[in-house]
Scaffold this motif. Structure first.
Motif, short mmCIF file in Angstrom:
data_model
loop_
_atom_site.label_atom_id
_atom_site.label_comp_id
_atom_site.label_asym_id
_atom_site.label_seq_id
_atom_site.Cartn_x
_atom_site.Cartn_y
_atom_site.Cartn_z
N UNK A 248 0.85 -1.18 0.00
CA UNK A 248 0.00 0.00 0.00
C UNK A 248 0.89 1.24 0.00
N UNK A 249 0.29 2.39 -0.31
CA UNK A 249 0.98 3.64 -0.02
C UNK A 249 0.93 3.86 1.48
N UNK A 250 2.03 4.32 2.04
CA UNK A 250 2.08 4.53 3.49
C UNK A 250 1.16 5.69 3.89
N UNK A 251 0.30 5.45 4.87
CA UNK A 251 -0.62 6.47 5.35
C UNK A 251 -0.40 6.80 6.83
N UNK A 252 0.51 6.06 7.48
CA UNK A 252 0.74 6.25 8.91
C UNK A 252 2.16 6.75 9.18
N UNK A 253 2.36 7.19 10.42
CA UNK A 253 3.70 7.54 10.86
C UNK A 253 4.60 6.30 10.79
N UNK A 254 5.88 6.54 10.68
CA UNK A 254 6.83 5.46 10.43
C UNK A 254 6.85 4.42 11.55
N UNK A 255 6.64 4.84 12.79
CA UNK A 255 6.68 3.92 13.94
C UNK A 255 5.28 3.52 14.39
N UNK A 256 4.40 3.30 13.42
CA UNK A 256 2.98 3.07 13.71
C UNK A 256 2.73 1.84 14.58
N UNK A 257 3.46 0.74 14.35
CA UNK A 257 3.22 -0.47 15.12
C UNK A 257 3.52 -0.26 16.60
N UNK A 258 4.61 0.42 16.88
CA UNK A 258 4.96 0.70 18.28
C UNK A 258 3.93 1.64 18.90
N UNK A 259 3.49 2.64 18.16
CA UNK A 259 2.50 3.59 18.67
C UNK A 259 1.18 2.90 18.99
N UNK A 260 0.81 1.89 18.19
CA UNK A 260 -0.45 1.19 18.43
C UNK A 260 -0.45 0.54 19.81
N UNK A 261 0.64 -0.12 20.15
CA UNK A 261 0.75 -0.76 21.46
C UNK A 261 0.56 0.26 22.58
N UNK A 262 1.19 1.41 22.42
CA UNK A 262 1.07 2.46 23.43
C UNK A 262 -0.35 3.00 23.52
N UNK A 263 -0.99 3.21 22.37
CA UNK A 263 -2.36 3.73 22.34
C UNK A 263 -3.34 2.78 23.03
N UNK A 264 -3.20 1.49 22.76
CA UNK A 264 -4.11 0.51 23.34
C UNK A 264 -3.88 0.34 24.84
N UNK A 265 -2.65 0.48 25.26
CA UNK A 265 -2.34 0.37 26.69
C UNK A 265 -2.91 1.54 27.48
N UNK A 266 -3.01 2.69 26.83
CA UNK A 266 -3.45 3.91 27.53
C UNK A 266 -4.96 4.14 27.47
N UNK A 267 -5.67 3.39 26.63
CA UNK A 267 -7.10 3.64 26.46
C UNK A 267 -7.87 2.33 26.32
N UNK A 268 -8.71 2.03 27.31
CA UNK A 268 -9.55 0.83 27.25
C UNK A 268 -10.56 0.93 26.12
N UNK A 269 -11.02 2.15 25.84
CA UNK A 269 -11.99 2.36 24.77
C UNK A 269 -11.37 2.03 23.41
N UNK A 270 -10.15 2.50 23.20
CA UNK A 270 -9.46 2.20 21.94
C UNK A 270 -9.14 0.71 21.83
N UNK A 271 -8.76 0.10 22.94
CA UNK A 271 -8.46 -1.33 22.93
C UNK A 271 -9.70 -2.14 22.56
N UNK A 272 -10.85 -1.76 23.10
CA UNK A 272 -12.11 -2.44 22.78
C UNK A 272 -12.46 -2.25 21.30
#
Length: 214
Positions: free
Chosen positions: A69-93
């Motif tokens: 695909x054409x890249x649409x996310x920041x370069x470190x997107x996979x690492x950021x996802x882990x952080x986002x899900x850890x910080x927000x139960x709503x996002x994790x759900x």
């Protein structure tokens, strides 16, 4: 004799489908090359990182392949996802339910435009030329999604090549739960025909031109 005839007809249908995939993809890649260059240059100028993004997906018969695909996310997107899900139960759900985040902060401003118009999907036509994808088919699964899919359902979906667009993609893609997606994917496999594929391609066009995304 009936079985032999049915097998021959099935083989001819698959040859015709492959010929269509090749012709359609070649025309789009050649005709759309100026657009490809413009998108690539825009990604390069608006965010650091590579122009293309590849991800391991599961194809026909469970064979893994890299989908582009054409890249649409920041370069470190996979690492950021882990952080986002850890910080927000709503996002994790939300992630566990849809495998997507509706307002994903990892997506770049230009990436949002590409996703809204589905232009980020264009490099997948290279996957079609390679034989990994068809123009129309079930959405290629991630390994994590495959593990959540019931064996009988996964076997049915993986019996044919995944596609760039399909029944799930034009039926509310981002709003459907995984269970609803599996149901639509199985429905596509059952209904699969050349005319049905053409209908789905026609259904896809408004999503691109009206900026609704797939």
């Amino acid at each position: 004799m009936a079985d032999t005839t049915s097998l021959r007809n099935s083989s001819l249908a698959e040859c015709a489908r492959r010929a269509f995939d090749l012709l359609f993809s070649l025309l789009l890649l050649i005709g759309g090359s100026p657009l490809f260059l413009l998108i690539g240059w825009s990604i390069y100028c608006t965010s650091p990182g590579p122009i293309f993004y590849s991800q391991l997906r599961i194809g026909k018969g469970g064979k893994p392949f890299r989908m582009y695909k054409f890249r649409t996310m920041q370069e470190n997107a996979e690492h950021l996802l882990t952080t986002l899900l850890e910080r927000s139960l709503e996002r994790e759900k939300e992630w566990n339910t849809f495998r997507k985040l509706r307002n994903d902060p990892r997506v770049t401003p230009f990436g949002r435009f590409l996703r809204k118009t589905s232009l980020d999907e264009l490099p997948q036509f290279w996957n079609v030329l390679l034989g990994d994808l068809s123009v129309v088919g079930p959405r290629a699964m991630l390994q994590a999604e495959l593990q959540e899919c019931q064996d009988a359902t996964a076997e049915q979906i993986l019996s044919i090549k995944p596609g760039i667009t399909g029944l799930w993609q034009v039926s509310g893609r981002h709003t459907l739960r995984l269970e609803e997606r599996w149901k639509l994917e199985k429905e596509y496999v059952a209904k699969r025909s050349f005319l049905f594929d053409l209908w789905l391609i026609v259904r896809t066009l408004p999503s691109v031109f009206l900026g609704k995304g797939l």
